[in-house]
Scaffold this motif. Structure first.
Motif, PDB file in Angstrom:
ATOM      1  N   ILE A  65       0.866  -1.182   0.000  1.00  0.00           N
ATOM      2  CA  ILE A  65       0.000   0.000   0.000  1.00  0.00           C
ATOM      3  C   ILE A  65       0.906   1.237   0.000  1.00  0.00           C
ATOM      4  CG2 ILE A  65      -1.758   1.226   1.292  1.00  0.00           C
ATOM      5  CD1 ILE A  65      -2.711  -1.412   0.057  1.00  0.00           C
ATOM      6  N   THR A  66       0.554   2.209  -0.832  1.00  0.00           N
ATOM      7  CA  THR A  66       1.449   3.372  -0.987  1.00  0.00           C
ATOM      8  C   THR A  66       0.777   4.658  -0.559  1.00  0.00           C
ATOM      9  OG1 THR A  66       0.671   3.464  -3.245  1.00  0.00           O
ATOM     10  CG2 THR A  66       2.783   2.373  -2.856  1.00  0.00           C
ATOM     11  N   GLY A  67      -0.187   4.541   0.332  1.00  0.00           N
ATOM     12  CA  GLY A  67      -0.839   5.744   0.841  1.00  0.00           C
ATOM     13  C   GLY A  67      -1.886   5.336   1.861  1.00  0.00           C
ATOM     14  N   TYR A 119       1.912   0.051 -11.291  1.00  0.00           N
ATOM     15  CA  TYR A 119       2.759  -0.195 -10.104  1.00  0.00           C
ATOM     16  C   TYR A 119       3.908   0.802 -10.122  1.00  0.00           C
ATOM     17  CZ  TYR A 119       5.185  -3.087  -6.596  1.00  0.00           C
ATOM     18  OH  TYR A 119       5.782  -3.550  -5.463  1.00  0.00           O
ATOM     19  N   ASP A 120       4.466   1.056  -8.954  1.00  0.00           N
ATOM     20  CA  ASP A 120       5.599   1.979  -8.866  1.00  0.00           C
ATOM     21  C   ASP A 120       6.910   1.266  -9.177  1.00  0.00           C
ATOM     22  OD1 ASP A 120       3.555   3.135  -6.519  1.00  0.00           O
ATOM     23  OD2 ASP A 120       4.567   4.662  -7.746  1.00  0.00           O
ATOM     24  N   VAL A 121       7.220   1.196 -10.443  1.00  0.00           N
ATOM     25  CA  VAL A 121       8.516   0.639 -10.852  1.00  0.00           C
ATOM     26  C   VAL A 121       9.425   1.837 -11.077  1.00  0.00           C
ATOM     27  CG1 VAL A 121       9.703  -0.867 -12.496  1.00  0.00           C
ATOM     28  CG2 VAL A 121       7.282  -1.256 -11.969  1.00  0.00           C
ATOM     29  N   GLY A 177      12.255  14.738   1.245  1.00  0.00           N
ATOM     30  CA  GLY A 177      12.637  13.330   1.158  1.00  0.00           C
ATOM     31  C   GLY A 177      12.584  12.775  -0.245  1.00  0.00           C
ATOM     32  N   ARG A 178      11.754  13.365  -1.118  1.00  0.00           N
ATOM     33  CA  ARG A 178      11.578  12.758  -2.451  1.00  0.00           C
ATOM     34  C   ARG A 178      12.627  13.237  -3.440  1.00  0.00           C
ATOM     35  NH1 ARG A 178       5.351  11.296  -3.564  1.00  0.00           N
ATOM     36  NH2 ARG A 178       6.469   9.590  -4.588  1.00  0.00           N
ATOM     37  N   ILE A 179      13.597  14.043  -2.989  1.00  0.00           N
ATOM     38  CA  ILE A 179      14.711  14.408  -3.880  1.00  0.00           C
ATOM     39  C   ILE A 179      15.425  13.154  -4.363  1.00  0.00           C
ATOM     40  CG2 ILE A 179      16.371  14.726  -1.996  1.00  0.00           C
ATOM     41  CD1 ILE A 179      17.518  17.124  -3.596  1.00  0.00           C
ATOM     42  N   VAL A 216       4.504  10.217 -16.281  1.00  0.00           N
ATOM     43  CA  VAL A 216       5.389  11.300 -15.827  1.00  0.00           C
ATOM     44  C   VAL A 216       4.800  11.934 -14.579  1.00  0.00           C
ATOM     45  CG1 VAL A 216       6.462  13.453 -16.536  1.00  0.00           C
ATOM     46  CG2 VAL A 216       5.857  11.774 -18.227  1.00  0.00           C
ATOM     47  N   LYS A 217       5.646  12.025 -13.564  1.00  0.00           N
ATOM     48  CA  LYS A 217       5.107  12.590 -12.316  1.00  0.00           C
ATOM     49  C   LYS A 217       6.149  13.456 -11.678  1.00  0.00           C
ATOM     50  CE  LYS A 217       6.307   8.708  -9.276  1.00  0.00           C
ATOM     51  NZ  LYS A 217       5.811   7.553  -8.515  1.00  0.00           N
ATOM     52  N   HIS A 218       5.772  14.332 -10.684  1.00  0.00           N
ATOM     53  CA  HIS A 218       4.410  14.626 -10.266  1.00  0.00           C
ATOM     54  C   HIS A 218       4.114  16.012 -10.798  1.00  0.00           C
ATOM     55  CE1 HIS A 218       6.168  11.792  -7.321  1.00  0.00           C
ATOM     56  NE2 HIS A 218       4.960  11.306  -7.200  1.00  0.00           N
ATOM     57  N   PHE A 219       3.160  16.112 -11.634  1.00  0.00           N
ATOM     58  CA  PHE A 219       2.922  17.337 -12.412  1.00  0.00           C
ATOM     59  C   PHE A 219       2.081  18.323 -11.608  1.00  0.00           C
ATOM     60  CE2 PHE A 219       3.238  19.562 -16.255  1.00  0.00           C
ATOM     61  CZ  PHE A 219       2.019  20.044 -16.683  1.00  0.00           C
ATOM     62  N   THR A 295      -4.728  11.181 -11.104  1.00  0.00           N
ATOM     63  CA  THR A 295      -4.377  11.907  -9.873  1.00  0.00           C
ATOM     64  C   THR A 295      -3.339  11.109  -9.102  1.00  0.00           C
ATOM     65  OG1 THR A 295      -5.883  10.748  -8.367  1.00  0.00           O
ATOM     66  CG2 THR A 295      -6.811  12.568  -9.683  1.00  0.00           C
ATOM     67  N   ASP A 296      -2.772  11.753  -8.084  1.00  0.00           N
ATOM     68  CA  ASP A 296      -2.000  10.968  -7.145  1.00  0.00           C
ATOM     69  C   ASP A 296      -2.984  10.385  -6.125  1.00  0.00           C
ATOM     70  OD1 ASP A 296       1.370  11.515  -5.901  1.00  0.00           O
ATOM     71  OD2 ASP A 296       0.038   9.795  -5.734  1.00  0.00           O
ATOM     72  N   TYR A 297      -2.466   9.653  -5.213  1.00  0.00           N
ATOM     73  CA  TYR A 297      -3.226   8.795  -4.303  1.00  0.00           C
ATOM     74  C   TYR A 297      -4.224   9.588  -3.443  1.00  0.00           C
ATOM     75  CZ  TYR A 297      -3.545   4.624  -1.317  1.00  0.00           C
ATOM     76  OH  TYR A 297      -3.961   3.520  -0.644  1.00  0.00           O
ATOM     77  N   GLY A 502      12.500   9.540   0.637  1.00  0.00           N
ATOM     78  CA  GLY A 502      11.354   8.969  -0.075  1.00  0.00           C
ATOM     79  C   GLY A 502      10.109   9.734   0.354  1.00  0.00           C
ATOM     80  N   GLU A 503       8.935   9.183   0.056  1.00  0.00           N
ATOM     81  CA  GLU A 503       7.699   9.919   0.314  1.00  0.00           C
ATOM     82  C   GLU A 503       7.450  10.100   1.799  1.00  0.00           C
ATOM     83  OE1 GLU A 503       4.183   8.510  -1.606  1.00  0.00           O
ATOM     84  OE2 GLU A 503       2.948  10.078  -0.697  1.00  0.00           O
ATOM     85  N   ALA A 504       7.112  11.331   2.163  1.00  0.00           N
ATOM     86  CA  ALA A 504       6.789  11.682   3.557  1.00  0.00           C
ATOM     87  C   ALA A 504       7.970  11.385   4.469  1.00  0.00           C
ATOM     88  CB  ALA A 504       5.531  10.944   4.007  1.00  0.00           C
TER      89      ALA A 504
HETATM   90  C1  GLC Z   1       2.077   7.804  -3.852  1.00  0.00           C
HETATM   91  C2  GLC Z   1       3.091   8.680  -4.565  1.00  0.00           C
HETATM   92  C3  GLC Z   1       3.167   8.436  -6.045  1.00  0.00           C
HETATM   93  C4  GLC Z   1       2.863   6.980  -6.338  1.00  0.00           C
HETATM   94  C5  GLC Z   1       1.407   6.746  -5.969  1.00  0.00           C
HETATM   95  C6  GLC Z   1       0.987   5.290  -6.212  1.00  0.00           C
HETATM   96  O1  GLC Z   1       1.418   8.568  -2.889  1.00  0.00           O
HETATM   97  O2  GLC Z   1       2.975  10.081  -4.380  1.00  0.00           O
HETATM   98  O3  GLC Z   1       4.479   8.823  -6.469  1.00  0.00           O
HETATM   99  O4  GLC Z   1       3.086   6.700  -7.706  1.00  0.00           O
HETATM  100  O5  GLC Z   1       1.125   7.098  -4.627  1.00  0.00           O
HETATM  101  O6  GLC Z   1       1.675   4.447  -5.388  1.00  0.00           O
END
Ligand code: GLC
Length: 753
Positions: A65-67, A119-121, A177-179, A216-219, A295-297, A502-504
């Motif tokens: 889970i990514t959010g 998926y986040d590859v 963190g996402r740098i 392409v993200k994150h716009f 959208t994002d999550y 990374g994220e957050a």
């Molecule tokens: C996350 C991230 C994004 C990712 C998406 C799906 O919150 O911001 O980069 O691709 O959710 O996992």
């Protein structure tokens, strides 16, 4: 040619010929495969509103889970697919799982519309490559493209169609963190990497069994969050947005990316998820983007928190109107578009526009022709960790490493020495992979310590952690000091845990966490040579550490083959050639700090740092610890003066800038020759330098080579005061060198038109 037939028979013959040609053309045309657009239109015409809205919905599976997610079981997701309420799924992994869901979609729904699996590859699927910031340090777009080709092959073999990558956000604040996920601070390097990654993922045929749809993200401009804090406000001038932050997204679109992910952040008061300036004017009207926007999550629901929507229904209305086609995980479209349609607040035409964009991509991916094209268990197993995949990971890891310091030729290490390997990261497998590791497995990695052992057979190589990554516990110091005293030299592997970027994952400090610096000081006081190997996901402020270390090697989070690659570089089996894609500050107090800064009206003269009334600090120099583009080698390179083939340039003409680079050391090595320009006077202020070209070359010891750059309209144009793009006459400076600071200069004049 004119043929006139006076008799009737002749005219009939001509008519017969024309009719034949016409019939042939029609039949040939009808034999052409229908375009994806035509097929999408035909399907759309048969769909109910509910089926259409299902295609606009993207739900997460449960493999990672990514959010934030409300409790959701596999059964309910399967039910939603069966009901046609969910047309796209992410975070569902493995051929077996994906096949189960795809079968329901194509066999049990009324129109048999296949699911799209995302998926986040980000930097590999099973074989994990260096984190993207590290990969960018290779300044090798072709190799980065190869790494994403491997990632796409492995991920497609696992049944996936779509990756939420490349992340191309420019970042100039290492607190964010996402740098770690992007290509650093510079739009030119960032654009080259963005295009390479899209080519790597999408290949030349989206319907091929080994390609992924890129996203392409994150716009847009997510990397410009205030205070380096994730999800925070972004407030930029349109000038800064267009000059610095937009180019890599544009490069990715121009490279053919067919999906875009809107970012969490607001931009100048309007959240990117509902920002018509971004999603319509820039992305579609200016750039001609033909794919779909996701959208994002849960970002649609977050519009309520942002404060531009009173409720989720209003948020759904706004997002559809702004041009977002697919709703990731909010269920806002599913739950609210029907009532908004019934209330006349949205139109079915708006829904049709979004649905068509998504269906068109599914047709282009070949999903309708063969929904199971990626679903082959045997291929799934064969694709992972193929030898050539690991070789690519090893090579990119080696090329991502940046040698920041190497006094007294401390490196490369000579076999046979007694080595004390110390540090909380030296024997870590998991940290080697960094964040966003898809299905990478830590147990597939060799640690740095294991690599050093392998490269130093027969000699005594010891390991002790010395301290934790992030605690005040000093109990391990004594053992580490004793180990160093018994050895000929110490190799300390220090840095951040993979969970600290990374994220957050933002930090207010850029120092080494915990008591790692104190440990380094204790080891330094033994008087033994000290090599510091850094594993981290962001530029760090390492002024004290850089003074204590005899050698300093940045290896980022180097991936599956990173431990072995690091040990090989330490022992000189590979000569490091990486160059920093982002500035390393002396202290977090300098942030944001980047090379392409403006001169200001009171620039500080470095030769007179204490001069009053200049743009400076009381407590710190202006310059960074290590500048953008910086990186050393085990050999040395010298640069000749810059030679220009002309001193003036008429508009539309080109000028050649040439240097001779010589390998003056004892090792063969690669060098990234960098070209920077400065427009001395413009209708707006211009940066003191801007990267406009780079060439990575290999030189044998003693070898020289002429390196030339062509400078023309493309390199000289900019966003002028009236917001049009073009050149302006006047003097330009040309800088060429091994980084953004140590360059040779020349100048030329661009003449009036
Ligand atoms: C996350 C991230 C994004 C990712 C998406 C799906 O919150 O911001 O980069 O691709 O959710 O996992």
């Amino acid at each position: 040619m004119k043929i006139f037939f006076t008799n009737l028979a002749g005219r009939q013959l001509v008519l017969l010929l024309l009719a034949t040609v016409l019939l042939y053309t029609i039949s040939a045309r009808s034999a052409e495969p229908e375009t994806a657009g035509a097929r999408a239109d035909a399907l759309l015409a048969r769909m109910t509103v509910a089926e259409k809205i299902g295609q606009l919905t993207l739900f997460t599976g449960y493999s990672g889970i990514t959010g934030p997610v409300k409790e959701q079981s596999q059964r309910s997701l399967l039910e939603q697919v069966r009901k046609g309420d969910c047309g796209n799924v992410f975070n569902l992994i493995s051929v077996a799982e994906i096949k189960k869901f795809q079968k329901v979609a194509v066999e049990e729904t009324r129109l048999h519309i296949p699911l799209l699996f995302g998926y986040d590859v980000i930097h590999g699927y099973k074989t994990i490559f260096p984190i993207c910031l590290g990969a960018a340090a290779s300044w090798n777009p072709a190799l980065i493209e190869s790494s994403d080709r491997v990632a796409a092959t492995e991920a497609a073999a696992a049944g996936l169609d779509w990756t939420f990558a490349p992340m191309v956000d420019i970042a100039r604040d290492p607190r964010w963190g996402r740098i770690c996920e992007g290509a650093g601070e510079d739009p030119f390097l960032g654009s080259a990497v963005a295009a390479a990654r899209v080519r790597g993922f999408q290949g030349t045929n989206l319907a091929a069994p080994d390609t992924l749809l890129a996203c392409v993200k994150h716009f847009a401009a997510y990397g410009a969050v205030q205070a380096g804090r994730d999800y925070n406000t972004v407030d930029l001038s349109e000038r800064t947005l267009r000059e610095i932050y937009l180019p890599p997204y544009r490069a990715a679109i121009d490279a053919g990316a067919l999906s875009v992910m809107a970012s969490f952040n607001e931009l100048n008061g309007t959240p990117a998820t509902v920002n018509r300036f971004l999603l319509q004017q820039v992305l579609r009207d200016e750039w001609g983007f033909q794919g779909f926007a996701v959208t994002d999550y849960t970002a649609i629901n977050e519009l309520v928190m942002h404060g531009t929507a009173a409720d989720e229904g209003d948020a759904a209305r706004q997002a559809l109107a702004a041009g977002v086609d697919m709703d990731m995980q909010s269920a806002a479209y599913l739950n609210h578009l029907p009532e908004r349609l019934a209330a006349g607040q949205i139109t079915e035409a708006q829904i049709n526009t979004a649905v068509k964009r998504i269906l068109e991509i599914k047709f282009k991916l070949g999903l309708f022709d063969n929904p199971f094209r990626h679903l082959n268990e045997q291929r799934e197993q064969q694709a992972f960790y193929a030898k050539e995949n690991l070789a690519t990971a090893y090579r990119l890891a080696c090329e991502s490493f940046v040698l920041l310091k190497n006094t007294n030729q401390t490196l490369p290490l000579k076999a046979g020495k007694k080595i004390a390997v110390i540090g909380p990261l030296a024997d870590s497998r998991r940290d080697l992979l960094g964040s966003w590791i898809a299905k990478g497995k830590a147990n597939s990695c060799k640690t740095v310590f294991e690599g050093i052992q392998r490269n130093n057979p027969g000699a005594k190589v010891t390991f002790t952690a010395g301290c934790d990554l992030d605690s005040t516990n000093r109990a391990g110091f004594a053992k580490a000091v004793a180990a160093a005293k018994r050895a000929d030299l110490a190799v300390l592997v220090l840095g951040e845990s993979c969970e600290m970027s990374g994220e957050a994952k933002c930090r207010t400090s850029l120092g080494l966490p915990g008591v790692q610096t104190e440990l380094l000081l204790e080891i330094k006081q033994t008087g033994k040579p000290v090599v510091v190997v850094l594993m981290n996901g962001r530029p760090l402020a390492l002024e004290e550490e850089s003074q204590l270390a005899d050698a300093l090697l940045e290896i980022w989070f180097p991936g599956t083959e990173g431990g072995a690659a690091a040990a090989d570089v330490l022992f000189g089996r590979h000569n490091p050639s990486g160059k920093l894609p982002a500035t390393f500050p002396r202290t977090v107090g300098q942030v944001p700090i980047f090379y392409a800064a403006k001169n200001t009206g009171r620039p500080l003269d470095p030769a007179n740092p204490k001069e009053k009334y200049k743009s400076s600090y009381l407590d710190c120099p202006n310059d960074p610890l290590y500048p953008f583009g910086f990186g050393l080698s085990y050999t040395t390179f010298t640069y000749s003066e810059v030679r220009l083939d002309r001193a003036t340039l008429n508009p539309g003409e080109k000028i050649q800038a040439t240097v001779t680079v010589t390998n003056t050391g004892n090792y063969a090595g690669a060098e990234v020759v960098q070209l920077y320009l400065r427009d001395l006077v413009g209708s707006v202020t211009r940066p003191v330098r801007e990267l406009k070209g780079f060439q990575k070359i290999e030189l044998r010891a003693g070898e020289s080579r002429e390196i030339s750059f062509t400078i023309g309209e493309n390199e000289l144009k900019f966003l002028r005061a009236d917001m049009t793009v073009g050149t302006e006459p006047g003097e330009f400076q040309v800088f060429i060198g091994p980084n953004s600071r140590d360059t040779h200069a020349a100048k030329f004049d661009l003449l009036e038109p």
